[in-house]
Design an enzyme around this catalytic site. Structure first.
Site, mmCIF file in Angstrom:
data_model
loop_
_atom_site.group_PDB
_atom_site.id
_atom_site.type_symbol
_atom_site.label_atom_id
_atom_site.label_comp_id
_atom_site.label_asym_id
_atom_site.label_seq_id
_atom_site.Cartn_x
_atom_site.Cartn_y
_atom_site.Cartn_z
ATOM 1 N N GLU A 183 0.828 -1.211 0.000
ATOM 2 C CA GLU A 183 0.000 0.000 0.000
ATOM 3 C C GLU A 183 0.867 1.269 0.000
ATOM 4 O O GLU A 183 0.736 2.148 0.849
ATOM 5 C CB GLU A 183 -0.977 -0.015 1.180
ATOM 6 C CG GLU A 183 -1.993 -1.140 1.067
ATOM 7 C CD GLU A 183 -3.135 -1.078 2.064
ATOM 8 O OE1 GLU A 183 -3.120 -0.194 2.954
ATOM 9 O OE2 GLU A 183 -4.052 -1.919 1.959
ATOM 10 N N GLU A 306 -5.221 -8.640 -0.686
ATOM 11 C CA GLU A 306 -6.047 -8.287 0.484
ATOM 12 C C GLU A 306 -7.487 -8.141 0.031
ATOM 13 O O GLU A 306 -7.789 -7.319 -0.837
ATOM 14 C CB GLU A 306 -5.578 -6.994 1.166
ATOM 15 C CG GLU A 306 -4.259 -7.132 1.908
ATOM 16 C CD GLU A 306 -3.905 -5.911 2.748
ATOM 17 O OE1 GLU A 306 -4.842 -5.213 3.215
ATOM 18 O OE2 GLU A 306 -2.705 -5.655 2.941
#
Length: 502
Positions: A183, A306
């Site tokens: 991220e 995810e």
């Protein structure tokens, strides 16, 4: 590919297509994710070798057995956001020499680094799972990640191989899967895609491979949800010889500032959650369109590392621990999402449910010596029939689940054929109230005797508890009829069914 839902029908119709070039559904689509977050590692997976809870080298035996039973193919560690604050050398060597770390992302707790690289990789060996290591790009250095690769993979004479042997491990683990940061648009450093693409190129260049397992599989930190510009820049700016996969993160969350309860949710909240979950197909299609523009030969894979439901934490628990219960709503998310991944298995080669134990859409919850298996766990186990099976493409003309003037496709499906030529069909009815009839046309395919398994319950909010851990468990399913090349199935509301040829 699944076609759009069609209204004004009495039943859903599914046609299975016989094709010679169908992809294999990689077992890695059924991967998991264990971050240093709340009670995921400490207390969830790892209790220490001196614990009264039965364990193997500190890892709970009940967790080991549960993960083996769902044939866990890979496990991602140590994060997540935690990965970009983690310095792997703090977690090796004698315990008394390891420094502590403050987990600034998740609850501000101090950890003693008792669970480190050796613990994790030995656990993966115990499980028969491929490790997926997420490297620290946000606060780390190129040399740090390069040394980690050497430490776990070098089988000859080198400084890191020498250090590994001194720490008790003679042979390397040959870790194939590596995340180059996590991220990076957010907790990994709030970077622009252009900056990260250049940084990725630097890190990937120095990740030398000394294993005998066919080389490293490097995964770039990909987009959040519908940030298509992020994918565009990575595909445009990173040379193909430096990358094997691009990640995507997407959670079934209603609103980030008001996620709603995990158990006492309304039908309105359920509908919105499922709308978000089913959007996964749109995200995959649009990100793949961009990837195909720069990679027409499909050399780079899409990795959804995810995904899962995200709600408000349980009352009385640390908000930074992300502990939530798991209901039949989560079974709907799991079943429908895995069907989407299966149907796009030509390009989606790995996915990781967030997260394994005690965090978000967990497959297991622990409380002291107790452990329970969630509805999500049972869906994962039912779907093991699809691991490394050949996809059978499907066409769906289905009924809708309608609520408050909006409609979603009520039925989700994927199908496969095992290496023994046995057919498997997974079906989900997300409708909160209606039984739905499905007609499956086998077309040119032939199927022998089928048996069925179902996960269902009386209320969407039903869940397993430590007092009653078997409220929701799979049962035999017989409400189907095979004749004349067709299978008629009646699906109860909010249920998951798997039919498999025997």
């Amino acid at each position: 590919m699944i076609l759009s839902s069609v209204k004004a029908q009495e039943k859903s119709t599914i046609t299975l297509e016989n094709t010679d070039d169908a992809p294999t559904i990689s077992r890695h689509i059924y991967g998991h994710f264990a971050e240093h977050l709340g009670r995921s590692i400490y207390d969830g997976i790892y209790v220490g070798p001196d614990s009264s809870i039965p364990n193997t080298d500190g890892v709970r035996n009940d967790i080991i057995q549960a993960l083996r039973d769902i044939q866990i193919p890979n496990l991602r560690w140590p994060g997540g956001c935690f990965a970009d604050t983690y310095h792997w050398m703090d977690g090796i060597g004698p315990q008394e020499d390891r420094p502590s770390i403050v987990n600034t992302w998740w609850g501000g707790v101090t950890e003693d680094n008792s669970f480190g690289t050796h613990n994790f990789l030995n656990l993966c060996e115990e499980l028969g799972a491929e490790p997926y290591l997420a490297g620290n790009v946000g606060s780390g250095e190129v040399k740090e990640l390069a040394d980690w690769v050497q430490y776990v993979n070098h089988d000859g004479v080198s400084p890191m191989a020498k250090l590994r042997r001194e720490n008790g491990r003679e042979k390397p683990w040959n870790v194939k899967y590596w995340g180059v940061g996590n991220e990076m648009w957010g907790c990994g450093g709030n970077m622009t895609p252009e900056f990260y693409a250049n940084l990725y190129r630097q890190y990937a260049t120095f990740m030398g491979d000394w294993s005998n397992s066919g080389g490293l599989y490097r995964i770039a930190s990909g987009a959040s949800e519908d940030d298509y510009h992020w994918t565009e820049v990575l595909m445009r700016d990173i040379p193909k010889n430096l990358i094997e996969g691009v990640a995507l993160h997407s959670y079934s969350v209603i609103e980030w500032n008001d996620k709603g309860p995990a158990v006492e949710f309304t039908e309105d909240q359920y509908f919105k959650t499922m709308k978000k979950a089913l959007r996964m197909e749109e995200l995959i299609i649009k990100h793949l369109e961009i990837m195909d523009k720069y990679d027409p030969n499909h050399e780079i894979d899409l990795i959804v590392d995810e995904w899962g439901g995200w709600y408000n934490v349980e009352e009385g628990t640390n908000p930074g621990f992300l502990y939530q219960q798991n209901t039949m709503r989560d079974a709907m998310i799991a079943g429908a999402t895995l069907n989407i991944f299966n149907n796009h298995s030509d390009r989606v080669k790995m996915a990781n449910l967030a997260q394994t134990v005690n965090v978000l859409q967990a497959v297991a919850l622990t409380k002291d010596e107790q452990m329970l298996l969630t509805p999500t766990y049972h869906v994962m186990k039912m779907y093991t029939v699809h691991h490394d099976a050949t996809l059978i493409p499907v066409k769906l003309s289905g009924l809708d689940y309608t609520y408050n003037g909006e409609s979603l496709p009520a039925i989700s499906v994927s199908a496969s054929k095992s290496e023994k030529d046995k057919m498997n069909i997974s079906l989900v009815n997300i409708d909160s109230k209606k039984r739905n009839t499905v007609e499956i046309d086998l077309g040119a395919l032939k199927a022998g005797k089928m048996k069925g398994e179902i996960l269902k319950s009386g209320k969407l909010q039903d869940h397993n508890t430590f007092e009653n851990p078997d409220i929701i468990t799979p049962e035999e399913f017989t409400d189907f009829d095979s004749r004349n090349g067709k299978i008629d199935v009646t699906l109860p509301p909010f249920s998951v069914v798997v039919l498999k040829e025997i």
